[in-house]
Design a protein around this motif. Sequence first.
Motif, PDB file in Angstrom:
ATOM      1  N   GLY A 111       0.822  -1.212   0.000  1.00  0.00           N
ATOM      2  CA  GLY A 111       0.000   0.000   0.000  1.00  0.00           C
ATOM      3  C   GLY A 111       0.852   1.256   0.000  1.00  0.00           C
ATOM      4  O   GLY A 111       0.573   2.209  -0.731  1.00  0.00           O
ATOM      5  N   VAL A 112       1.916   1.245   0.803  1.00  0.00           N
ATOM      6  CA  VAL A 112       2.828   2.397   0.870  1.00  0.00           C
ATOM      7  C   VAL A 112       3.499   2.619  -0.484  1.00  0.00           C
ATOM      8  O   VAL A 112       3.580   3.751  -0.974  1.00  0.00           O
ATOM      9  N   ARG A 113       3.964   1.539  -1.085  1.00  0.00           N
ATOM     10  CA  ARG A 113       4.671   1.637  -2.366  1.00  0.00           C
ATOM     11  C   ARG A 113       3.761   2.218  -3.449  1.00  0.00           C
ATOM     12  O   ARG A 113       4.154   3.136  -4.176  1.00  0.00           O
ATOM     13  N   TYR A 114       2.540   1.719  -3.557  1.00  0.00           N
ATOM     14  CA  TYR A 114       1.613   2.235  -4.565  1.00  0.00           C
ATOM     15  C   TYR A 114       1.243   3.693  -4.286  1.00  0.00           C
ATOM     16  O   TYR A 114       1.070   4.486  -5.214  1.00  0.00           O
ATOM     17  N   GLN A 115       1.132   4.045  -3.045  1.00  0.00           N
ATOM     18  CA  GLN A 115       0.838   5.439  -2.698  1.00  0.00           C
ATOM     19  C   GLN A 115       1.982   6.343  -3.160  1.00  0.00           C
ATOM     20  O   GLN A 115       1.743   7.404  -3.736  1.00  0.00           O
ATOM     21  N   MET A 116       3.228   5.923  -2.935  1.00  0.00           N
ATOM     22  CA  MET A 116       4.368   6.732  -3.360  1.00  0.00           C
ATOM     23  C   MET A 116       4.465   6.799  -4.882  1.00  0.00           C
ATOM     24  O   MET A 116       4.746   7.862  -5.446  1.00  0.00           O
ATOM     25  N   TYR A 117       4.232   5.669  -5.556  1.00  0.00           N
ATOM     26  CA  TYR A 117       4.257   5.690  -7.029  1.00  0.00           C
ATOM     27  C   TYR A 117       3.304   6.749  -7.563  1.00  0.00           C
ATOM     28  O   TYR A 117       3.629   7.505  -8.486  1.00  0.00           O
ATOM     29  N   HIS A 118       2.131   6.814  -6.968  1.00  0.00           N
ATOM     30  CA  HIS A 118       1.116   7.739  -7.479  1.00  0.00           C
ATOM     31  C   HIS A 118       1.341   9.171  -7.003  1.00  0.00           C
ATOM     32  O   HIS A 118       0.921  10.116  -7.671  1.00  0.00           O
ATOM     33  N   ALA A 119       2.054   9.351  -5.893  1.00  0.00           N
ATOM     34  CA  ALA A 119       2.491  10.697  -5.504  1.00  0.00           C
ATOM     35  C   ALA A 119       3.448  11.228  -6.568  1.00  0.00           C
ATOM     36  O   ALA A 119       3.342  12.384  -6.996  1.00  0.00           O
ATOM     37  N   LEU A 120       4.364  10.378  -7.016  1.00  0.00           N
ATOM     38  CA  LEU A 120       5.312  10.780  -8.062  1.00  0.00           C
ATOM     39  C   LEU A 120       4.595  11.041  -9.385  1.00  0.00           C
ATOM     40  O   LEU A 120       4.922  11.990 -10.099  1.00  0.00           O
ATOM     41  N   LEU A 121       3.605  10.209  -9.698  1.00  0.00           N
ATOM     42  CA  LEU A 121       2.812  10.441 -10.914  1.00  0.00           C
ATOM     43  C   LEU A 121       2.110  11.791 -10.846  1.00  0.00           C
ATOM     44  O   LEU A 121       2.104  12.543 -11.828  1.00  0.00           O
ATOM     45  N   LEU A 122       1.545  12.119  -9.698  1.00  0.00           N
ATOM     46  CA  LEU A 122       0.882  13.416  -9.554  1.00  0.00           C
ATOM     47  C   LEU A 122       1.865  14.570  -9.716  1.00  0.00           C
ATOM     48  O   LEU A 122       1.515  15.601 -10.298  1.00  0.00           O
ATOM     49  N   LEU A 123       3.080  14.415  -9.218  1.00  0.00           N
ATOM     50  CA  LEU A 123       4.110  15.463  -9.419  1.00  0.00           C
ATOM     51  C   LEU A 123       4.347  15.675 -10.908  1.00  0.00           C
ATOM     52  O   LEU A 123       4.446  16.815 -11.378  1.00  0.00           O
ATOM     53  N   PHE A 124       4.424  14.578 -11.646  1.00  0.00           N
ATOM     54  CA  PHE A 124       4.628  14.688 -13.089  1.00  0.00           C
ATOM     55  C   PHE A 124       3.434  15.363 -13.765  1.00  0.00           C
ATOM     56  O   PHE A 124       3.598  16.302 -14.551  1.00  0.00           O
ATOM     57  N   VAL A 125       2.236  14.882 -13.455  1.00  0.00           N
ATOM     58  CA  VAL A 125       1.027  15.409 -14.100  1.00  0.00           C
ATOM     59  C   VAL A 125       0.867  16.895 -13.793  1.00  0.00           C
ATOM     60  O   VAL A 125       0.545  17.692 -14.676  1.00  0.00           O
ATOM     61  N   ASN A 139       3.051  19.056 -13.365  1.00  0.00           N
ATOM     62  CA  ASN A 139       4.076  19.861 -14.031  1.00  0.00           C
ATOM     63  C   ASN A 139       4.138  19.635 -15.538  1.00  0.00           C
ATOM     64  O   ASN A 139       5.040  20.140 -16.194  1.00  0.00           O
ATOM     65  N   SER A 140       3.189  18.884 -16.074  1.00  0.00           N
ATOM     66  CA  SER A 140       3.257  18.513 -17.482  1.00  0.00           C
ATOM     67  C   SER A 140       2.397  19.413 -18.369  1.00  0.00           C
ATOM     68  O   SER A 140       1.243  19.691 -18.058  1.00  0.00           O
ATOM     69  N   ALA A 141       2.986  19.807 -19.477  1.00  0.00           N
ATOM     70  CA  ALA A 141       2.236  20.558 -20.488  1.00  0.00           C
ATOM     71  C   ALA A 141       1.607  19.600 -21.500  1.00  0.00           C
ATOM     72  O   ALA A 141       0.855  20.016 -22.370  1.00  0.00           O
TER      73      ALA A 141
END
Length: 131
Positions: free
Chosen positions: A42-56, A58-60
């Motif tokens: 659960g922790v790992r998937y939460q972090m993966y998606h935190a990183l995805l949100l950082l990308f999204v 900041n993405s054009a």
Amino acid sequence: MNKKILILAAIFGILSVVLGAFAAHGLKALITTQALQTFETGVRYQMYHALLLLFVGNSAFVSEKSKKAIFYLILLGILFFSGSIYGLATNELSGFNFKSIGFITPIGGLLLIVSWIILLINFLKIKGDNS
């Protein structure tokens, strides 16, 4: 929308680190090794998606409409997926039987998958020779 996405990313990231440390130090003696591994999933998937949100955030390359959809899909997906996993892994420690709501885990996973599909669709729509 970008600010909301980045704030959620930071919150999910912070909570991932806090919950991971809590599992490694506080839960280790209280739950089985298998339950601890489940919690860490659960922790790992939460972090993966935190990183995805950082990308999204900041993405054009992602439309505003898609950013909004991805934001809500990941918010609900992590609450359902990781949240239910945290409950299931620590089920023996609480008075609530989290197995009764275990059906929301795959629903959360599906919401996370849909967020990635929306991201893929946005990438496929990119015009020009950026290959």
